[in-house]
Design an enzyme around this catalytic site. Sequence first.
Site, PDB file in Angstrom:
ATOM      1  N   GLU A  24      53.912  29.645  36.654  1.00 42.99           N
ATOM      2  CA  GLU A  24      53.261  30.934  36.393  1.00 42.99           C
ATOM      3  C   GLU A  24      52.054  30.761  35.472  1.00 42.99           C
ATOM      4  O   GLU A  24      51.019  31.367  35.686  1.00 42.99           O
ATOM      5  CB  GLU A  24      54.268  31.907  35.783  1.00 42.99           C
ATOM      6  N   THR A 134      39.624  43.208  43.457  1.00 44.94           N
ATOM      7  CA  THR A 134      40.771  42.528  42.842  1.00 44.94           C
ATOM      8  C   THR A 134      42.006  42.509  43.730  1.00 44.94           C
ATOM      9  O   THR A 134      42.927  41.751  43.453  1.00 44.94           O
ATOM     10  CB  THR A 134      41.134  43.171  41.488  1.00 44.94           C
TER      11      THR A 134
END
Length: 149
Positions: A24, A134
């Site tokens: 992550e 985005t």
Amino acid sequence: ALALALGDTCYEMYARTASGLSPEYVNFVRGKDMQTPRGASYNIGRPEAVETFFVLWYYTRDPKWRDIGWEVFKAFEKHAATGSGWAGVPDVDHPSRKKDDKMESFVLAETMKYLFLLFNNDYPVPLEKYVINTEAHPLGRFEPMSAKS
């Protein structure tokens, strides 16, 4: 040069794990290499790195970025693929652990879209004519309206 170095760093986050999938996030500690903190060793298919590979390939046409993208795609196929999509991997350094029982919406909407764009030779989204928001949606560019005198 900075953009290329950032792209290389994105790839190293993938390449340095047993699965070939990135954690992550990593920490950068002065005098040490990048490190994966406890609790960050999972991968849920985030798009930002493959978006980087696509943009760098688009503007440089350096096949390195397609090669890198292919390695990442193969890792997704090997460790995250299910019969109906791609699941999260709870530990990128122990990929034999059971996969998560879900797929995040951005995996198809963004991650796989950027991989598709990276490998599509027809350039369906020319970046001279579109910006990508985005959420990885292409939006046509427009000329600003000139002010009336």
